[in-house]
Design a protein around this motif. Structure first.
Motif, PDB file in Angstrom:
ATOM      1  N   ARG A 101       4.021   5.758  -5.441  1.00 17.06           N
ATOM      2  CA  ARG A 101       4.115   5.766  -6.909  1.00 17.06           C
ATOM      3  C   ARG A 101       3.076   6.708  -7.498  1.00 17.06           C
ATOM      4  NH1 ARG A 101       1.297   3.683 -10.819  1.00 17.06           N
ATOM      5  NH2 ARG A 101       0.150   2.216  -9.508  1.00 17.06           N
ATOM      6  N   GLU A 102       1.847   6.604  -7.008  1.00 15.12           N
ATOM      7  CA  GLU A 102       0.785   7.459  -7.524  1.00 15.12           C
ATOM      8  C   GLU A 102       1.069   8.936  -7.229  1.00 15.12           C
ATOM      9  OE1 GLU A 102      -2.615   5.623  -5.715  1.00 15.12           O
ATOM     10  OE2 GLU A 102      -2.880   4.224  -7.383  1.00 15.12           O
TER      11      GLU A 102
ATOM     12  N   LYS B  99       2.534   1.754  -3.486  1.00 16.82           N
ATOM     13  CA  LYS B  99       1.528   2.154  -4.483  1.00 16.82           C
ATOM     14  C   LYS B  99       1.167   3.619  -4.294  1.00 16.82           C
ATOM     15  CE  LYS B  99      -2.949   1.190  -6.488  1.00 16.82           C
ATOM     16  NZ  LYS B  99      -4.126   0.334  -6.516  1.00 16.82           N
TER      17      LYS B  99
ATOM     18  N   GLU C  85       3.417  -4.721  -5.854  1.00 14.69           N
ATOM     19  CA  GLU C  85       2.557  -3.614  -5.451  1.00 14.69           C
ATOM     20  C   GLU C  85       1.191  -4.092  -4.960  1.00 14.69           C
ATOM     21  OE1 GLU C  85       0.715  -0.133  -7.932  1.00 14.69           O
ATOM     22  OE2 GLU C  85       2.841   0.321  -7.573  1.00 14.69           O
ATOM     23  N   ARG C  86       0.716  -5.220  -5.463  1.00 14.99           N
ATOM     24  CA  ARG C  86      -0.558  -5.790  -4.993  1.00 14.99           C
ATOM     25  C   ARG C  86      -0.383  -6.595  -3.710  1.00 14.99           C
ATOM     26  NH1 ARG C  86      -1.092  -7.678 -10.334  1.00 14.99           N
ATOM     27  NH2 ARG C  86      -0.840  -9.774  -9.516  1.00 14.99           N
TER      28      ARG C  86
ATOM     29  N   SER D 275       4.052  -5.366 -10.553  1.00 14.49           N
ATOM     30  CA  SER D 275       2.626  -5.298 -10.248  1.00 14.49           C
ATOM     31  C   SER D 275       2.255  -6.245  -9.107  1.00 14.49           C
ATOM     32  CB  SER D 275       1.816  -5.643 -11.510  1.00 14.49           C
ATOM     33  OG  SER D 275       0.440  -5.585 -11.244  1.00 14.49           O
TER      34      SER D 275
ATOM     35  N   GLN E 291       3.901   2.003 -13.358  1.00 13.12           N
ATOM     36  CA  GLN E 291       4.484   0.733 -12.921  1.00 13.12           C
ATOM     37  C   GLN E 291       5.621   0.317 -13.830  1.00 13.12           C
ATOM     38  OE1 GLN E 291       1.391  -2.230 -12.526  1.00 13.12           O
ATOM     39  NE2 GLN E 291       0.886  -1.542 -10.462  1.00 13.12           N
TER      40      GLN E 291
ATOM     41  N   GLN F 275       0.829  -1.207   0.000  1.00 12.67           N
ATOM     42  CA  GLN F 275       0.000   0.000   0.000  1.00 12.67           C
ATOM     43  C   GLN F 275       0.860   1.252   0.000  1.00 12.67           C
ATOM     44  OE1 GLN F 275      -2.253  -0.815   3.509  1.00 12.67           O
ATOM     45  NE2 GLN F 275      -3.815  -1.997   2.427  1.00 12.67           N
TER      46      GLN F 275
END
Length: 83
Positions: free
Chosen positions: A11-12, A8, A36-37, A33, A18, A5
């Motif tokens: 990054r945002e 992510k 990140e999940r 990915s 990604q 979390q």
């Protein structure tokens, strides 16, 4: 998934894609990915690199990374010991 979390969100906030981070970490996009999940654990070296990329204290990211590892082991152990 605290680590996932956090990266992510970072990054945002930084506006990176990604694929850009995957390239910086020298891994493929699906691998990043999954990290990140929270489906895959990052390597320690990747955590350190991410802390530099996002300008996040290394200790903060490493703490979240270790916490996720402990959680994963605990959940796995609980599933094994329950009848």
């Amino acid at each position: 998934m605290l680590f996932a979390q956090r990266i992510k969100s970072a990054r945002e906030e930084s506006g990176l894609l990604q694929r850009q981070l995957a390239s910086m970490l020298d891994i493929d996009i699906p691998m990043y990915s999954r990290i990140e999940r929270g489906d895959r654990q990052a390597k320690r070296e990747q955590v350190i690199l991410l802390s530099r990329i996002f300008h996040i204290e290394q200790d903060e990211l490493l703490s979240l990374w270790v916490a996720d590892k402990v959680y994963t082991v605990t959940v796995s152990y609980t599933h094994l010991t329950l009848p």
